[in-house]
Design a protein around this motif. Sequence first.
Motif, short mmCIF file in Angstrom:
data_model
loop_
_atom_site.label_atom_id
_atom_site.label_comp_id
_atom_site.label_asym_id
_atom_site.label_seq_id
_atom_site.Cartn_x
_atom_site.Cartn_y
_atom_site.Cartn_z
N VAL A 157 28.93 40.26 42.17
CA VAL A 157 29.27 39.46 43.35
C VAL A 157 28.12 39.44 44.34
O VAL A 157 27.74 38.37 44.86
N ILE A 171 25.25 37.25 43.15
CA ILE A 171 25.53 35.83 43.35
C ILE A 171 25.30 35.44 44.82
O ILE A 171 24.70 34.40 45.12
N PHE A 172 25.75 36.28 45.73
CA PHE A 172 25.56 35.98 47.15
C PHE A 172 24.08 36.00 47.54
O PHE A 172 23.64 35.21 48.38
N MET A 212 22.66 32.73 46.40
CA MET A 212 23.13 31.69 47.31
C MET A 212 22.33 31.70 48.61
O MET A 212 21.94 30.64 49.13
N SER A 213 22.05 32.89 49.11
CA SER A 213 21.29 33.01 50.36
C SER A 213 19.85 32.55 50.20
O SER A 213 19.32 31.80 51.02
N GLY A 263 25.80 26.76 49.60
CA GLY A 263 27.14 27.10 50.04
C GLY A 263 28.05 27.30 48.85
O GLY A 263 27.66 27.08 47.69
N ALA A 264 29.30 27.69 49.11
CA ALA A 264 30.23 27.97 48.02
C ALA A 264 30.47 26.73 47.16
O ALA A 264 30.48 26.81 45.93
N GLU A 265 30.68 25.57 47.79
CA GLU A 265 30.93 24.35 47.04
C GLU A 265 29.71 23.94 46.23
O GLU A 265 29.83 23.48 45.09
N LYS A 266 28.53 24.11 46.79
CA LYS A 266 27.30 23.75 46.11
C LYS A 266 27.08 24.64 44.89
O LYS A 266 26.65 24.16 43.83
N VAL A 267 27.39 25.93 45.03
CA VAL A 267 27.24 26.85 43.90
C VAL A 267 28.15 26.42 42.75
O VAL A 267 27.74 26.41 41.59
N PHE A 268 29.37 26.06 43.09
CA PHE A 268 30.32 25.62 42.06
C PHE A 268 29.79 24.39 41.31
O PHE A 268 29.85 24.32 40.08
#
Length: 482
Positions: free
Chosen positions: A193, A196-197, A200-201, A206-211
């Motif tokens: 986890v 992944i963060f 992302m950073s 963002g969460a939606e973009k990662v998906f």
Amino acid sequence: MSPILVFSVIAGYFVVLLGISHFTSKKADNTTFFTANRQSPWYLVAYGMVGASLSGVTFISVPGEVGNSGWTYLQFVMGNMVGYAVIALVLIPLFYKLRLVSIYEYLRDRFGHKSYLAGASFFLISQTIGASFRLFLAAVVLQIAFFDAFGIPFSVTVLVTILLIWLYTFRGGIKTIVWTDTLQTTFLLLAVVISIFVIMSHMDLGAEKVFSVVAESDLSNIFDWNWKSDRNFYKTFLAGVFITIAMNGLDQNVMQKNLTCKNKGEAQKNIFWFSITFFFSTLLFLALGVLLYKYAIDQQIPIPERTDDLYPLLALNHFGIFAGVVFLIGIVAAAFSSADSALTALTTSFCVDILDLEKKKGDQKKIRLGVHIGFTILMFLVIVIFNAINDTSVVSAVFKVAGFTYGPLLGLFAFGLITSRPVKDRFVPIVCVLSPIISFILDMNSTEWFYGYQFGFEILLVNAAITYFGLWMLYNKRPGFL
């Protein structure tokens, strides 16, 4: 990451494990070591088994393997779910009814003593190889992160790693492991986890973009419908079903934990909840794999030749100190949660199945300790040898080997459960040895003999079928004369 920091993290983590070992091994005897007195809470076993099942193989190899085969590994995991249902509904009730310490005692009651020894022996071979492969990954990471800085050879790294495991398991056995696995599962999932963060950073996602990045990636392809491919859906799915039954339901390492639950019902709840958690945890690892490759490409970081090296390379050198520390704890936790239970299961099976420890005169606890030391040394030697010859992804190697060594076990149990046909017990070991040999020959020549067809994980089914057929041919018309 500085070697001193690495050493401090590992030392601190090890002190925690020793503390758990101290409290769980009070008044421990052989019964505690083998069965935890059958008092383990089912939810504790279920959560801890996630870390043990994921292991260092999943932690490192599955994200890296995404670069080679996308998400096709998920086909295998889908089959796993069916396999776990079979374990919960068929095998758990059987093993609890018979009150087994070693699950291979069933083979003695069903076929005879030679069959019993053959089954236990194949488990000992399979588990020694599999656990050594998994522990190998942790040793590689520790070598890169710490031991290389001081010019310490890999063999010493392996020795230190396996001795640490021995120290916190030699007294409490499976009781200690049930509790340490919960800690190790937590660190393993936390490491993924946080990784992944961090990605992302660094990539400002963002969460939606990662998906969307994961969903739209070419690496996220799940299904392979090419019948010639070793990743074809149908054969990978079926292999997932039967490898789960063989490597979990017919494996003393895994079943020993399930049999520490208070009763059949709690053990079944443990299996069902564990399987659901395992599936979603695997999704997390596959998503991480896509993100690791995207991060490396965007940051112009060369992709290692060995895919197993990608996650350690990025986590220890590019994700920052905090993420590197968490990764280090995660890989150590993953390796320990797999290897510690394997070492205990190997000791249990050898003591119960091979030595028949209850009938031994003298200090039985001392005998068990000697066996425990012996398997520690054996695993050390296997890891060193594997390091010298390894040239493929460990996740593929583990299951490829399992296809040959667990096949006879699957065939034996399937024949025993499906039929009531008596067999000539003295010939069963011969069938169990010939089955993997024939399977290996078929696997090596499949492309030439079967119009380009390549066996994948489903070689396990071929192996089990040959064993089943061989047992059928051993029909004994006079069961009293085996």
